[in-house]
Write an enzyme that holds these catalytic residues in place. Structure first.
Site, mmCIF file in Angstrom:
data_model
loop_
_atom_site.group_PDB
_atom_site.id
_atom_site.type_symbol
_atom_site.label_atom_id
_atom_site.label_comp_id
_atom_site.label_asym_id
_atom_site.label_seq_id
_atom_site.Cartn_x
_atom_site.Cartn_y
_atom_site.Cartn_z
ATOM 1 N N HIS A 184 6.557 -1.261 3.219
ATOM 2 C CA HIS A 184 6.396 -2.477 3.667
ATOM 3 C C HIS A 184 5.345 -3.535 2.726
ATOM 4 O O HIS A 184 4.553 -3.075 1.904
ATOM 5 C CB HIS A 184 5.705 -2.635 4.996
ATOM 6 C CG HIS A 184 4.545 -2.037 5.421
ATOM 7 N ND1 HIS A 184 4.526 -0.612 5.460
ATOM 8 C CD2 HIS A 184 3.474 -2.333 5.304
ATOM 9 C CE1 HIS A 184 3.025 -0.190 5.616
ATOM 10 N NE2 HIS A 184 2.537 -1.108 5.340
ATOM 11 N N ASN B 284 0.806 -1.199 -0.177
ATOM 12 C CA ASN B 284 0.067 -0.035 -0.003
ATOM 13 C C ASN B 284 0.677 1.523 0.108
ATOM 14 O O ASN B 284 1.752 1.345 0.996
ATOM 15 C CB ASN B 284 -0.861 -0.058 1.108
ATOM 16 C CG ASN B 284 -1.734 -1.350 1.122
ATOM 17 O OD1 ASN B 284 -2.065 -1.898 0.402
ATOM 18 N ND2 ASN B 284 -2.054 -1.751 2.275
HETATM 19 P P1 AMP Z 1 -0.686 -0.440 5.709
HETATM 20 O O1 AMP Z 1 -2.147 0.099 5.559
HETATM 21 O O2 AMP Z 1 -0.089 -1.015 4.612
HETATM 22 O O3 AMP Z 1 0.345 0.947 6.149
HETATM 23 O O4 AMP Z 1 -0.659 -1.512 6.942
HETATM 24 C C1 AMP Z 1 0.204 -1.406 8.245
HETATM 25 C C2 AMP Z 1 0.005 -2.805 8.804
HETATM 26 O O5 AMP Z 1 0.974 -2.612 10.011
HETATM 27 C C3 AMP Z 1 -1.376 -3.181 9.171
HETATM 28 O O6 AMP Z 1 -1.700 -4.015 8.762
HETATM 29 C C4 AMP Z 1 -0.873 -3.174 10.756
HETATM 30 O O7 AMP Z 1 -1.742 -4.186 11.295
HETATM 31 C C5 AMP Z 1 0.510 -3.230 10.844
HETATM 32 N N1 AMP Z 1 1.110 -3.018 12.195
HETATM 33 C C6 AMP Z 1 0.878 -1.903 12.653
HETATM 34 N N2 AMP Z 1 1.738 -1.638 13.953
HETATM 35 C C7 AMP Z 1 2.172 -2.961 13.921
HETATM 36 C C8 AMP Z 1 3.091 -3.416 15.126
HETATM 37 N N3 AMP Z 1 3.373 -3.007 16.226
HETATM 38 N N4 AMP Z 1 3.354 -4.807 14.622
HETATM 39 C C9 AMP Z 1 3.003 -5.465 13.894
HETATM 40 N N5 AMP Z 1 2.252 -5.162 12.779
HETATM 41 C C10 AMP Z 1 1.744 -3.605 12.779
#
Ligand code: AMP
Ligand code: ZN
Length: 118
Positions: free
Chosen positions: A106, A93
């Site tokens: 990511h 994303n």
């Molecule tokens: P995005 O919308 O692609 O920026 O996704 C961010 C992702 O990071 C989401 O799927 C969240 O669940 C994940 N996320 C946020 N904080 C953490 C954390 N502390 N550990 C693992 N995953 C996380």
């Protein structure tokens, strides 16, 4: 290594915020998503703080390629079924309209039996 103090993913790489690590090498770090959208859901990130694909210090093609190339092996290690009957989904994303919430680039790796949560 660039490490942005307010970046949650930089804190994970630095060990300041705990995670369930699935992979680490010199450049790439992998950990389980805290809010999984599928039975298997982990993230692969560059250790370097890169905000988006078009950032000042962009994710170079080689590193992005390495992250994608790691996915099949790690997916199976994490429980995804191998081969065409199994598989996984990759998603990245990018930016607000792309649904990006964490501004440290990511790659989502999602798999496992359906139905998924999202
Ligand atoms: P995005 O919308 O692609 O920026 O996704 C961010 C992702 O990071 C989401 O799927 C969240 O669940 C994940 N996320 C946020 N904080 C953490 C954390 N502390 N550990 C693992 N995953 C996380
Ligand atoms: Zn970061």
């Amino acid at each position: 290594m660039e490490n942005h103090e307010n970046c949650i993913f930089c804190k994970i790489v630095a060990g300041i915020i705990p995670c369930q690590k699935v992979y680490e090498d010199d450049e790439v770090f992998g950990f389980k998503d805290i809010n999984p959208a599928a039975p298997i859901h982990f993230l692969l990130i560059p250790k370097r703080h890169i905000t988006t694909l078009e950032a000042d210090a962009p994710l170079d093609a080689q590193l992005l390629g390495r992250m994608m190339a790691l996915a099949p092996r790690l997916a199976v290690e994490q429980g995804c079924r191998p081969g065409r009957e199994g598989g996984f989904r990759l998603s990245l994303n990018n930016g607000a309209d792309g649904g990006q919430e964490v501004y440290h680039t990511h790659l989502h790796v999602m798999g496992g039996p359906r139905p998924w949560n999202k």
